[in-house]
Design an enzyme around this catalytic site. Sequence first.
Site, PDB file in Angstrom:
ATOM      1  CG  ASN A 108      -0.434   0.703   2.413  1.00 17.28           C
ATOM      2  OD1 ASN A 108      -0.488   1.931   2.527  1.00 17.28           O
ATOM      3  ND2 ASN A 108       0.143  -0.062   3.345  1.00 17.28           N
ATOM      4  CG  PHE A 112      -0.729   9.119   7.086  1.00 13.92           C
ATOM      5  CD1 PHE A 112      -0.557   7.760   7.329  1.00 13.92           C
ATOM      6  CD2 PHE A 112       0.228  10.008   7.575  1.00 13.92           C
ATOM      7  CE1 PHE A 112       0.536   7.297   8.043  1.00 13.92           C
ATOM      8  CE2 PHE A 112       1.330   9.554   8.290  1.00 13.92           C
ATOM      9  CZ  PHE A 112       1.488   8.194   8.518  1.00 13.92           C
ATOM     10  CB  SER A 170       3.638   5.761   7.113  1.00 17.02           C
ATOM     11  OG  SER A 170       3.226   5.746   5.765  1.00 17.02           O
ATOM     12  CG  ASN A 172       3.001   4.531   1.733  1.00 18.28           C
ATOM     13  OD1 ASN A 172       3.794   4.170   0.866  1.00 18.28           O
ATOM     14  ND2 ASN A 172       2.327   3.678   2.491  1.00 18.28           N
ATOM     15  CB  THR A 173       4.027  10.562   5.007  1.00 23.95           C
ATOM     16  OG1 THR A 173       2.652  10.186   5.012  1.00 23.95           O
ATOM     17  CG2 THR A 173       4.156  12.044   5.303  1.00 23.95           C
ATOM     18  CE  LYS A 208       2.700   0.211  12.707  1.00 20.59           C
ATOM     19  NZ  LYS A 208       1.299  -0.001  12.352  1.00 20.59           N
ATOM     20  CG  ASN A 237       4.270   1.103   9.442  1.00 23.22           C
ATOM     21  OD1 ASN A 237       3.589   0.603   8.531  1.00 23.22           O
ATOM     22  ND2 ASN A 237       3.953   2.247  10.005  1.00 23.22           N
ATOM     23  N   GLY A 288       2.757 -10.004   9.552  1.00 22.31           N
ATOM     24  CA  GLY A 288       2.637 -11.374   9.047  1.00 22.31           C
ATOM     25  C   GLY A 288       1.944 -12.353   9.972  1.00 22.31           C
ATOM     26  CE1 TYR A 309      -6.002  -4.133   6.337  1.00 20.60           C
ATOM     27  CE2 TYR A 309      -4.986  -2.129   7.147  1.00 20.60           C
ATOM     28  CZ  TYR A 309      -5.869  -2.769   6.295  1.00 20.60           C
ATOM     29  OH  TYR A 309      -6.624  -2.032   5.417  1.00 20.60           O
TER      30      TYR A 309
HETATM   31  C1  LIG Z   1      -3.693  -1.118   3.667  1.00 23.58           C
HETATM   32  C2  LIG Z   1      -2.838  -0.828   4.868  1.00 23.58           C
HETATM   33  C3  LIG Z   1      -2.898   0.430   5.474  1.00 23.58           C
HETATM   34  C4  LIG Z   1      -2.116   0.697   6.592  1.00 23.58           C
HETATM   35  N1  LIG Z   1      -2.205   1.924   7.189  1.00 23.58           N
HETATM   36  C5  LIG Z   1      -1.484   2.177   8.312  1.00 23.58           C
HETATM   37  C6  LIG Z   1      -1.608   3.413   8.992  1.00 23.58           C
HETATM   38  O1  LIG Z   1      -2.395   4.292   8.622  1.00 23.58           O
HETATM   39  N2  LIG Z   1      -0.823   3.618  10.084  1.00 23.58           N
HETATM   40  C7  LIG Z   1       0.045   2.686  10.555  1.00 23.58           C
HETATM   41  O2  LIG Z   1       0.723   2.913  11.568  1.00 23.58           O
HETATM   42  N3  LIG Z   1       0.169   1.481   9.942  1.00 23.58           N
HETATM   43  C8  LIG Z   1      -0.581   1.223   8.840  1.00 23.58           C
HETATM   44  N4  LIG Z   1      -0.456   0.001   8.225  1.00 23.58           N
HETATM   45  C9  LIG Z   1       0.540  -0.977   8.742  1.00 23.58           C
HETATM   46  C10 LIG Z   1      -0.087  -2.003   9.674  1.00 23.58           C
HETATM   47  O3  LIG Z   1      -0.601  -1.410  10.838  1.00 23.58           O
HETATM   48  C11 LIG Z   1       0.967  -3.076  10.080  1.00 23.58           C
HETATM   49  O4  LIG Z   1       2.000  -2.441  10.807  1.00 23.58           O
HETATM   50  C12 LIG Z   1       1.579  -3.780   8.887  1.00 23.58           C
HETATM   51  O5  LIG Z   1       0.624  -3.977   7.864  1.00 23.58           O
HETATM   52  C13 LIG Z   1       2.170  -5.136   9.263  1.00 23.58           C
HETATM   53  O6  LIG Z   1       1.177  -5.989   9.785  1.00 23.58           O
HETATM   54  P1  LIG Z   1       0.395  -7.106   8.923  1.00 23.58           P
HETATM   55  O7  LIG Z   1       1.443  -7.922   8.217  1.00 23.58           O
HETATM   56  O8  LIG Z   1      -0.393  -7.878   9.914  1.00 23.58           O
HETATM   57  O9  LIG Z   1      -0.467  -6.370   7.956  1.00 23.58           O
HETATM   58  C14 LIG Z   1      -1.237  -0.295   7.102  1.00 23.58           C
HETATM   59  C15 LIG Z   1      -1.200  -1.553   6.499  1.00 23.58           C
HETATM   60  C16 LIG Z   1      -1.986  -1.821   5.400  1.00 23.58           C
HETATM   61  C17 LIG Z   1      -1.927  -3.198   4.769  1.00 23.58           C
END
Ligand SMILES: Cc1cc2nc3c(=O)[nH]c(=O)nc-3n(C[C@H](O)[C@H](O)[C@H](O)COP(=O)(O)O)c2cc1C
Length: 348
Positions: A108, A112, A170, A172-173, A208, A237, A288, A309
Amino acid sequence: MNYQIINSFINKLDPELAHSLAIQFLKNFYIPLFPSKDDEILKTTVLGKEFLNPIGLAAGFDKNAEVYDKMLALGFGFAEVGTITPKPQEGNLKPRVFRLIEDEAIINRLGFPNQGLAKIKSRIETKKADGILGINIGPNKDSTSRIDDYVECFKNFHNLCSYICINISSPNTENLRNFHEQENLKKLLSEILNTKKYLSSNTPVILKISPDINDADIDMICKNILEFNLDGLVLTNTSVKLRENLVNKKKNEMGGVSGTPIKDTSNLIIKKFFKILKKKVPIIGVGGINSGISAYEKIRAGASLLQLYTGLVYKGPFVVRAIKQELGELLRRDGFSSLQKAVGVDSE
Ligand SMILES: Cc1cc2nc3c(=O)[nH]c(=O)nc-3n(C[C@H](O)[C@H](O)[C@H](O)COP(=O)(O)O)c2cc1C
């Protein structure tokens, strides 16, 4: 209907559309299905709060704090909403979320998108959480002072949640991850913690972190965490790296990868932080998790709490109950009388 059938339909939809349909469904139709009592072995006290189970909803799923109550009712032990910025913002151009099905991953580059502090604050005020709520905060893309943005969010949210998570990771910023550098991190933490002191706030503050860091970064971050008496860490993250072993043709899309491909790196980082911090600073492990065994690995690596997530996207809502059941069984199999006793046993 089995989730695999639903999922094969969802996989045909644009990932962002599927996500907003899920949010609408949860908001309008969802009736709690699994109110079963949590296994006592999963109960734990972290950040001064009692968690009925350690499985949390990771930030990014409920960006605008619309469904955290429903996610708690689904069986999560806690939910983290956000990332929330002071002003509303659209985020990056679409498409910006990619499902890499063969890799059980998501890339992704949302940037934000959120409805902004004022609207989300009034929503949270009218919907008090029946459970543990974390609020994840960040700066606006066009901000002239990113630190001021974090401080503004802290001031507005500290008394509405169980903890505040400062998101510096993140990808992406642009340049947000520069807060992983010594001087920037010090400045940010000192401003936030001065504000906390000024407000006489007792709300725990956690940070984070990115998985794309080296050992020197880890040492430096640990020093600062201890110096500033920070309450906890979220590790990790998404990653801008870790693409080599992916098979899906979208593997080189820009953004952060999450899900199975980041699991081992996230575990390694948890172990490294735990080795330095021991149990002085609790770690929320994320990256994961999609089964009891992947949850258990993170606990043994040093995580006191967990989040997911991507696993929820691929396995569906029943995964929460399955993880809790398997985790309880694994703890008992290995002779642990509580979750807390298994934390960090693999980090030596
Ligand atoms: C679509 C998407 C959007 C996310 N947006 C945020 C966010 O706004 N803020 C944040 O701290 N992490 C964000 N994350 C990161 C997740 O909170 C997490 O740290 C990361 O995906 C690793 O966990 P996972 O493998 O269980 O997805 C996002 C992840 C995904 C997939």
